[in-house]
Design a protein around this motif. Structure first.
Motif, PDB file in Angstrom:
ATOM      1  N   ASP A  24     -10.371  -1.277  -5.856  1.00  0.00           N
ATOM      2  CA  ASP A  24      -8.965  -1.034  -6.195  1.00  0.00           C
ATOM      3  C   ASP A  24      -8.170  -2.322  -6.380  1.00  0.00           C
ATOM      4  O   ASP A  24      -6.965  -2.277  -6.634  1.00  0.00           O
ATOM      5  CB  ASP A  24      -8.304  -0.160  -5.129  1.00  0.00           C
ATOM      6  CG  ASP A  24      -8.270  -0.822  -3.747  1.00  0.00           C
ATOM      7  OD1 ASP A  24      -8.753  -1.974  -3.615  1.00  0.00           O
ATOM      8  OD2 ASP A  24      -7.764  -0.200  -2.789  1.00  0.00           O
TER       9      ASP A  24
ATOM     10  N   GLU B  69     -13.720   1.793   2.016  1.00  0.00           N
ATOM     11  CA  GLU B  69     -13.308   3.155   2.343  1.00  0.00           C
ATOM     12  C   GLU B  69     -12.011   3.217   3.141  1.00  0.00           C
ATOM     13  O   GLU B  69     -11.398   4.285   3.244  1.00  0.00           O
ATOM     14  CB  GLU B  69     -14.438   3.854   3.112  1.00  0.00           C
ATOM     15  CG  GLU B  69     -15.704   4.015   2.278  1.00  0.00           C
ATOM     16  CD  GLU B  69     -16.852   4.621   3.051  1.00  0.00           C
ATOM     17  OE1 GLU B  69     -16.799   4.595   4.302  1.00  0.00           O
ATOM     18  OE2 GLU B  69     -17.806   5.105   2.416  1.00  0.00           O
TER      19      GLU B  69
ATOM     20  N   THR C  39      -5.566   3.070   7.565  1.00  0.00           N
ATOM     21  CA  THR C  39      -6.512   3.978   8.229  1.00  0.00           C
ATOM     22  C   THR C  39      -7.922   3.451   8.003  1.00  0.00           C
ATOM     23  O   THR C  39      -8.330   3.223   6.857  1.00  0.00           O
ATOM     24  CB  THR C  39      -6.411   5.407   7.665  1.00  0.00           C
ATOM     25  OG1 THR C  39      -5.077   5.891   7.833  1.00  0.00           O
ATOM     26  CG2 THR C  39      -7.371   6.331   8.397  1.00  0.00           C
TER      27      THR C  39
ATOM     28  N   THR D 269      -8.097   2.951   3.924  1.00  0.00           N
ATOM     29  CA  THR D 269      -6.921   3.200   3.091  1.00  0.00           C
ATOM     30  C   THR D 269      -5.711   2.466   3.673  1.00  0.00           C
ATOM     31  O   THR D 269      -5.725   2.046   4.827  1.00  0.00           O
ATOM     32  CB  THR D 269      -6.625   4.701   2.990  1.00  0.00           C
ATOM     33  OG1 THR D 269      -6.403   5.226   4.317  1.00  0.00           O
ATOM     34  CG2 THR D 269      -7.795   5.440   2.358  1.00  0.00           C
ATOM     35  N   GLY D 270      -4.669   2.329   2.865  1.00  0.00           N
ATOM     36  CA  GLY D 270      -3.471   1.626   3.319  1.00  0.00           C
ATOM     37  C   GLY D 270      -3.624   0.120   3.307  1.00  0.00           C
ATOM     38  O   GLY D 270      -2.985  -0.577   4.098  1.00  0.00           O
TER      39      GLY D 270
ATOM     40  N   ALA E 296       0.825  -1.212   0.000  1.00  0.00           N
ATOM     41  CA  ALA E 296       0.000   0.000   0.000  1.00  0.00           C
ATOM     42  C   ALA E 296       0.858   1.260   0.000  1.00  0.00           C
ATOM     43  O   ALA E 296       0.440   2.312  -0.481  1.00  0.00           O
ATOM     44  CB  ALA E 296      -0.925  -0.006   1.212  1.00  0.00           C
TER      45      ALA E 296
ATOM     46  N   ASP F 246      -2.145  -5.256   5.524  1.00  0.00           N
ATOM     47  CA  ASP F 246      -1.456  -3.975   5.377  1.00  0.00           C
ATOM     48  C   ASP F 246       0.045  -4.217   5.280  1.00  0.00           C
ATOM     49  O   ASP F 246       0.505  -5.362   5.329  1.00  0.00           O
ATOM     50  CB  ASP F 246      -1.820  -3.008   6.511  1.00  0.00           C
ATOM     51  CG  ASP F 246      -1.460  -3.543   7.896  1.00  0.00           C
ATOM     52  OD1 ASP F 246      -0.388  -4.163   8.023  1.00  0.00           O
ATOM     53  OD2 ASP F 246      -2.238  -3.350   8.844  1.00  0.00           O
TER      54      ASP F 246
END
Length: 216
Positions: A119, A176, A35, A178-179, A30, A147
């Motif tokens: 993604d 939603e 988060t 991230t990372g 990532a 992660d």
């Protein structure tokens, strides 16, 4: 013409190795810290006096009913990269009844699956039904995010009366966050077999053509 099987098989195995290489999906980090974005209505909890050191963050949605339990979300982290296959998720779910039994709760699995984000990253999801020691009927949802430093684990619990609203919101939160690292994937067995079979047939055909030319 007689086929030379030893070099033919060796060539086929070499093709199978090439197939396993080109058919695999590489891991993509990532390159950012993980988060989690809690659904609307959840507020952060002060963890300065927390008793459970494994919890890094927590959120609650204050209940509108004084007799109800607040919906709760916790975030913890493991340095181990969780596998997201069906067998791995089944094994995690199999150990959860004993985990909840420590607080005198009864937990049973409802479903588990691998969610594929837009993604390309994947997230594991385990959903269960929990009856607390006080007899409150609840639903739990455990979200497993790979992660760059291991796995981030989000655990949500809420009363079953909130299922219709809470479940879609928490499922949406999987996209939603991230990372999230994209895990690599080995080539499927049929791709490896196809490359091996193709190499075998090519080697046999090549020997037949060379043999015919030699006789002519």
């Amino acid at each position: 013409m007689q086929v030379r099987w030893l070099p033919t098989v060796i060539f086929a195995l070499a093709c199978a190795l090439l197939g396993s290489h080109f058919g695999a999906t590489p891991e993509m980090p990532a390159n950012a810290p993980f988060t989690y974005v809690a659904p609307t209505g959840f507020i952060p909890v002060d963890l300065s006096t927390k008793l459970d050191s494994s919890v890094e963050k927590a959120w609650i949605e204050p209940s509108v009913l004084a007799s109800s339990l607040d919906a709760r979300i916790t975030l913890s982290h493991s340095s181990h990269v969780a596998e997201l296959g069906d067998a791995a998720l089944s094994a995690i779910a199999a150990g959860m009844p004993a985990l909840y039994a420590k607080s005198h709760g009864q937990w049973s699995e409802e479903r588990h699956l691998v969610h594929h984000r837009p993604d390309g990253a994947s997230v594991g999801l385990i959903v269960g039904a929990l009856t607390t020691a006080e007899g409150v009927k609840m639903r739990t949802m455990q979200l497993l995010f790979p992660d760059d430093s291991g796995s981030s684990i989000v655990t949500a619990s809420f009363e079953t009366t909130l299922n219709e609203r809470m479940t879609p919101e928490l499922e949406k939160s999987m996209d939603e966050a991230t990372g999230v690292k994209k895990l690599g994937k080995s080539a499927s067995s049929w791709i490896v077999l196809a490359w091996a079979l193709g190499g075998l047939l090519f080697a046999i055909a090549a020997q037949i053509i060379v043999g015919r030319r030699a006789r002519s």
